[in-house]
Scaffold this motif. Sequence first.
Motif, PDB file in Angstrom:
ATOM      1  N   GLU A 143       0.828  -1.204   0.000  1.00 23.00           N
ATOM      2  CA  GLU A 143       0.000   0.000   0.000  1.00 23.00           C
ATOM      3  C   GLU A 143       0.866   1.260   0.000  1.00 23.00           C
ATOM      4  O   GLU A 143       0.500   2.271  -0.624  1.00 23.00           O
ATOM      5  N   TYR A 173      -4.123   5.885 -14.774  1.00 23.24           N
ATOM      6  CA  TYR A 173      -5.018   5.146 -15.666  1.00 23.24           C
ATOM      7  C   TYR A 173      -4.369   4.911 -17.031  1.00 23.24           C
ATOM      8  O   TYR A 173      -3.883   5.839 -17.677  1.00 23.24           O
ATOM      9  N   GLU A 215      -1.832  -6.423  -8.076  1.00 23.58           N
ATOM     10  CA  GLU A 215      -3.284  -6.513  -7.915  1.00 23.58           C
ATOM     11  C   GLU A 215      -3.903  -5.129  -7.744  1.00 23.58           C
ATOM     12  O   GLU A 215      -4.919  -4.803  -8.362  1.00 23.58           O
ATOM     13  N   ARG A 216      -3.285  -4.302  -6.886  1.00 22.20           N
ATOM     14  CA  ARG A 216      -3.801  -2.953  -6.668  1.00 22.20           C
ATOM     15  C   ARG A 216      -3.691  -2.107  -7.937  1.00 22.20           C
ATOM     16  O   ARG A 216      -4.592  -1.321  -8.264  1.00 22.20           O
ATOM     17  N   LEU A 235      -3.691  -3.116 -11.070  1.00 25.65           N
ATOM     18  CA  LEU A 235      -4.691  -3.566 -12.041  1.00 25.65           C
ATOM     19  C   LEU A 235      -6.059  -2.987 -11.693  1.00 25.65           C
ATOM     20  O   LEU A 235      -6.859  -2.662 -12.577  1.00 25.65           O
ATOM     21  N   GLY A 236      -6.333  -2.848 -10.384  1.00 24.33           N
ATOM     22  CA  GLY A 236      -7.579  -2.231  -9.951  1.00 24.33           C
ATOM     23  C   GLY A 236      -7.667  -0.763 -10.321  1.00 24.33           C
ATOM     24  O   GLY A 236      -8.765  -0.196 -10.391  1.00 24.33           O
ATOM     25  N   LEU A 237      -6.525  -0.142 -10.572  1.00 26.69           N
ATOM     26  CA  LEU A 237      -6.473   1.250 -11.017  1.00 26.69           C
ATOM     27  C   LEU A 237      -6.458   1.361 -12.541  1.00 26.69           C
ATOM     28  O   LEU A 237      -6.226   2.436 -13.091  1.00 26.69           O
ATOM     29  N   SER A 238      -6.671   0.217 -13.211  1.00 29.19           N
ATOM     30  CA  SER A 238      -6.683   0.140 -14.678  1.00 29.19           C
ATOM     31  C   SER A 238      -5.329   0.462 -15.289  1.00 29.19           C
ATOM     32  O   SER A 238      -5.240   1.010 -16.389  1.00 29.19           O
TER      33      SER A 238
END
Length: 527
Positions: free
Chosen positions: A103, A139, A157-158, A160-163
């Motif tokens: 994080e 992005y 993983e994080r 990818l969640g932010l595109s």
Amino acid sequence: MVKVLISDKMSPNAARIFRARGIEVDEKPGMSKEELLACIGEYDGLAIRSATKVSDKVLKAAKNLKVVGRAGIGVDNVDVTAATEAGVCVMNTPFGNAITTAEHAIALLFSLARQIPTANASTHAGKWEKSRFMGVELYGKTLGIVGCGNIGSIVAERALGLSMKVVAYDPFLSAERAADLGVERVELDDLLARADFISFHTPLTDQTRGMLNKESIAKTKKGVRIVNCARGGLIVEADLKAALESGHVAGAAMDVFAEEPAENNILFGMENVVATPHLGASTLEAQENVAIQVAEQMSDFLLLGAVTNALNMASVTAEEAPRLKPYMALAQQLGSFAGQVTEHVLKKVLIEYQGHVAMLNTKPLTAVMLQGLLKPLLDSVNMVNAVVVAQQRNIDLTIATNERADPYQTAIRLTVTTEKRQRSVTGTLFADHHPRVVEINGIGIEAVLRPHMLLITNDDKPGLIGALGTTLAKGGVNIATFNLGRAAPGGDALALLEIDETLSDEVMKTVSGLDHVKQVKPLAFPG
């Protein structure tokens, strides 16, 4: 009563766990070196974070010490070699702060992209410099992750969640694991060329030290941004500073530095550098997790003899230890040998125990062999977590035992399969306790593995031995032992030499260029 010292500031739950298990505990954070030396002899266990330095001098004074527990992953402040020699188990908690560190890396990505620290300082100063702080979006950008293990995979993983698009370089990242994570596995040069942001999550080893330097920075795209929450030594700070000043690197976010505490650093004061004081693991949750974990591990060790996350010993009972000791040395050497010559992604590992060794407890042997195999690129791997690390990386592990061995009474063979090829190395014990390598890739050879070795694969042609000896002599390199083997006359052959010192790059280049030489590989083993 068993007695433990907590010498660094730690969650009070650690002391509560010790006391609940019937262990006497003293909490003395902030002691001087002299105070620690004066009292350490009273304790069976020492629980630390990063402030206490467990040096050889401290270990010599710790006459009753059995275990050092590090609440966290890094053990830079512990002399693990001296601890091993003193018979002290060193444990860490490698997984307690993974989410927190990941994080923090994401937070630094945002800070870097939007210049948050400098914008914050400017606004607090009463300025309103809206046009000055033009940022970039995450992005759609490509994030290059160097080291896609426990922490790196969480960052992926994080992201990818932010595109973001994620490419990852990790010699131990399999195609299957990359697919599961949703990242593209690439070589380092490809990552450098494609990434808009690069985040480091690899341990500091001889192979990774200074991996981001003048040459590798030149391979990155103009305007790249760098994040490092791993180890400071991964980046040559002077080269990064030059790239930041030239504008080739748009910005850097650093949580770790080559020398810490970093009260002075050449990157400090640069507007395009975000700096934090090694805060990767600094959250309440992470501090709680690692404190509880280290107290439980140390209690189990001191009261039950259980070993978890040990850096310098495997799970072995007192009864097994004397018989397994020479086999442990052999297994470590075989694993280290294979690890040092393996250059591509590991797919399969086959370990065969034959003869006398097949009737022993082979689990610690497997663990120490895998540790040696994975150690060159995964510094955090140890004899306890080696099997788990292999499983996490989708390495297919097969163990085979046969109580008969031919031609030796006991033998261990390690075969590794990568995406490119298969290699094997076999060893035995002479006089029941002297490790020997007796076969490499199907070629019979007999050798003792020493601190400085040189493995040469070549065509079996006349003149090579003389040319090799002459080349090393001209380079001032003395040959201690010279072991030869070949598959068949005129076919594949190899030489395994013990030399008195590490070869210089110049001598290595000359040896590699000799006629009939296919590959030259320097190897190093404990003395």
